[in-house]
Structures are given as structure tokens and as C-alpha cells.
Design a protein around this motif. Structure first.
Motif, mmCIF file in Angstrom:
data_model
loop_
_atom_site.group_PDB
_atom_site.id
_atom_site.type_symbol
_atom_site.label_atom_id
_atom_site.label_comp_id
_atom_site.label_asym_id
_atom_site.label_seq_id
_atom_site.Cartn_x
_atom_site.Cartn_y
_atom_site.Cartn_z
ATOM 1 N N VAL A 158 -36.399 73.681 -68.803
ATOM 2 C CA VAL A 158 -37.149 72.442 -69.013
ATOM 3 C C VAL A 158 -38.539 72.587 -68.405
ATOM 4 N N PRO A 159 -39.509 71.829 -68.921
ATOM 5 C CA PRO A 159 -40.853 71.871 -68.344
ATOM 6 C C PRO A 159 -40.851 71.382 -66.897
ATOM 7 N N GLN A 160 -41.852 71.823 -66.177
ATOM 8 C CA GLN A 160 -41.955 71.431 -64.766
ATOM 9 C C GLN A 160 -42.025 69.919 -64.619
ATOM 10 N N ALA A 161 -42.734 69.235 -65.512
ATOM 11 C CA ALA A 161 -42.879 67.782 -65.401
ATOM 12 C C ALA A 161 -41.526 67.083 -65.485
ATOM 13 N N MET A 162 -40.650 67.553 -66.380
ATOM 14 C CA MET A 162 -39.326 66.958 -66.507
ATOM 15 C C MET A 162 -38.483 67.233 -65.272
ATOM 16 N N PHE A 163 -38.629 68.428 -64.723
ATOM 17 C CA PHE A 163 -37.897 68.792 -63.507
ATOM 18 C C PHE A 163 -38.302 67.871 -62.347
ATOM 19 N N LEU A 164 -39.604 67.636 -62.202
ATOM 20 C CA LEU A 164 -40.084 66.737 -61.148
ATOM 21 C C LEU A 164 -39.591 65.317 -61.368
ATOM 22 N N GLU A 165 -39.565 64.886 -62.612
ATOM 23 C CA GLU A 165 -39.110 63.531 -62.918
ATOM 24 C C GLU A 165 -37.635 63.353 -62.560
ATOM 25 N N ARG A 166 -36.842 64.389 -62.767
ATOM 26 C CA ARG A 166 -35.409 64.291 -62.490
ATOM 27 C C ARG A 166 -35.113 64.298 -61.001
ATOM 28 N N TYR A 167 -35.779 65.191 -60.261
ATOM 29 C CA TYR A 167 -35.446 65.362 -58.843
ATOM 30 C C TYR A 167 -36.314 64.525 -57.903
ATOM 31 N N GLY A 168 -37.428 64.015 -58.397
ATOM 32 C CA GLY A 168 -38.284 63.206 -57.544
ATOM 33 C C GLY A 168 -37.577 62.018 -56.911
ATOM 34 N N PRO A 169 -36.826 61.214 -57.683
ATOM 35 C CA PRO A 169 -36.127 60.067 -57.084
ATOM 36 C C PRO A 169 -35.109 60.467 -56.023
#
Length: 266
Positions: free
Chosen positions: A154-165
Motif C-alpha cells: 500500500v502507499p505510504q499515505a494509506m499506511f500512515l492513515e491506518r496506523y496514525g490513530p
């Protein structure tokens, strides 16, 4: 079931076959669930698909798996649940087990593994700049899990969106980094105190590019859990037959839940 599961058509191949997936959702009973699955398989066969897996919301980044066995102990955060009739429905519809997964529990306290690894040092995250932490972790995870069945980069942006919370509510002491002598990130572990399974630390994800780094980080999680008064460490959602399950046994892990991804060739 108030709403039927969604059918996903952009799914990694199972057994080299063109594959679709049935999304998650609890069936009202085994009979109606099996009927839905049979109809879905006929529809997908007509579209040229060769296999169907489920339950899985598109890929392993979505919710997937159903429970096949439990010792009755409390659930933990982000654990797949499903309904009591799901397994029977899939079995009646001719599905077999495509993948097995387990969760285990072990006692806190170091086993001394961290002292046996050379070339890396393990430290807790300082709680600052979570985006930088996850940006560095993205490459590790994409590389570390690329050979895992059904894994999709997955793109980095999606990875950050998933794990950020998750990081926003995490205890930084349980977010570990393995760094080499030059300060390069060579491993990451995400673990957190669980609000559902009281007294537990959930070891959710760990990946390392240096042999022994993952075990060293897992050992530090167990040590911290003991120092801070937690009663157990949950080894969450391990695919059977791979290194994480073997590592769990080295920490004295006892399986308390089993899960399966089901599959049917058309």
C-alpha cells in the motif's frame, strides 16, 4: 444479517487462481449463510473467477478471518469476531481452510533474548513526530511482509492513515525501534495496553531486517509488561507455520483463539 457481505473482485490470488473475496459480516444462521455463499460463488464463476476466499474485506489491510475455536477468554482490541454461524455457513457451502491464524498469551518478564542480538539496539519511541516514525516503518513492513499470502503493498499515505490513530492513543514505551550503529531503522514493534482485555499488552506487529531483532524487541515488550504490572502479553493474530508463531512458543505462548480464512475453488 441486516446487510449481505460485499463481494470484492480485486483480491490477491489464492493458489495462483483468479480470486475474489466475500467481505465480513455475520450470518443470521448457517443455512441462509451457505445459500448466500453458493449464490455468490455462482455469480463470480460466471464472471470468470476461479476461486473465492472469505471473509476478507479486499485484502489483509481490511478486516478478515473468522474464529474457529476459543477458550472463552475476553476479546482484545482489533480482534476479528464475526458471527456464531459463519464457520458452519462456509463449511456447508463447500469452503475449506485457506489459512490458519492463532492468538496466544504469555506471562510478562524478559527471557533474556535481547542480550543475544548484535548489531542493533532497542529503544522506546519518544512520542514525537509520529509521521516520521511511520514513514520509516512503511518500507520495513512492505519488505518484511511482501512474501505473506494475500499481502498487498500500500502507499505510504494509506499506511500512515491506518496506523496514525493507533499511535495517537498508544503508550510510547511500547512502541519500539531497533537501530543499527549508524542510527538506521532496522526493526519496529507496535504494542499497546488493551482497553478490552484488562491487564494485557497486545503485541500487534513487529518486523525486523536483522536476524534476532524481532525477538529482541518482543523480549523488551515482555520485560516492560512485567515492570509495569501487566498480567499478560497477547501475541496477536499470527499466521500458523511462520516465524512469529515459533517465536511465540519460545516465550511460552499458549493459544487461546484460532481463526481461519476460508477458500473454495470454483
Amino acid at each position: 444479517m441486516t446487510k449481505p457481505p460485499k463481494l470484492h473482485r480485486d483480491v490477491p490470488a489464492w493458489k495462483g487462481l483468479r480470486t475474489a473475496a466475500v467481505g465480513t459480516g455475520a450470518f443470521a444462521d448457517a443455512g441462509s449463510g451457505a445459500a448466500f455463499l453458493d449464490e455468490a460463488c455462482e455469480t463470480l464463476r460466471g464472471e470468470g473467477f476461479e476461486a473465492v476466499v472469505g471473509p476478507m474485506d479486499g485484502s489483509t489491510w481490511g478486516t478478515y478471518r473468522l474464529q474457529t475455536w476459543s477458550d472463552g477468554s475476553p476479546a482484545f482490541l482489533m480482534e476479528p469476531a464475526g458471527g456464531p454461524h459463519d464457520l458452519a455457513a462456509y463449511e456447508r457451502a463447500g469452503f475449506e481452510i485457506a489459512e490458519l491464524h492463532v492468538s496466544a498469551t504469555s506471562a510478562p518478564g524478559s527471557r533474556g533474548f535481547a542480550e543475544r542480538v548484535r548489531g542493533v539496539s532497542v529503544e522506546s519511541w519518544n512520542g514525537k513526530d509520529p509521521e516520521a516514525l511511520l514513514s520509516g516503518a512503511h518500507a520495513l513492513v512492505m519488505e518484511g511482509f511482501r512474501a505473506t499470502p494475500f499481502f498487498t503493498p500500500v502507499p505510504q499515505a494509506m499506511f500512515l492513515e491506518r496506523y496514525g490513530p493507533l499511535l495517537a492513543h498508544a503508550d510510547p514505551r511500547f512502541i519500539l525501534r531497533a537501530l543499527d550503529h549508524d542510527g538506521n531503522l532496522r526493526g519496529l514493534t507496535l504494542a499497546f495496553p488493551d482497553p478490552m482485555r484488562q491487564g494485557a499488552i497486545v503485541l500487534k506487529t513487529y518486523v525486523g531486517t536483522v536476524p534476532g531483532a524481532g525477538r529482541a524487541m518482543a523480549d523488551r515488550i515482555h520485560a516492560l509488561a512485567g515492570e509495569l504490572g501487566f498480567r499478560e502479553v497477547v501475541h496477536a493474530l499470527m499466521r500458523s507455520g511462520i516465524a512469529s508463531e515459533a517465536q511465540s512458543r519460545k516465550f511460552g505462548g499458549t493459544v487461546f483463539r484460532r481463526y481461519a480464512l476460508m477458500g473454495r475453488q470454483l
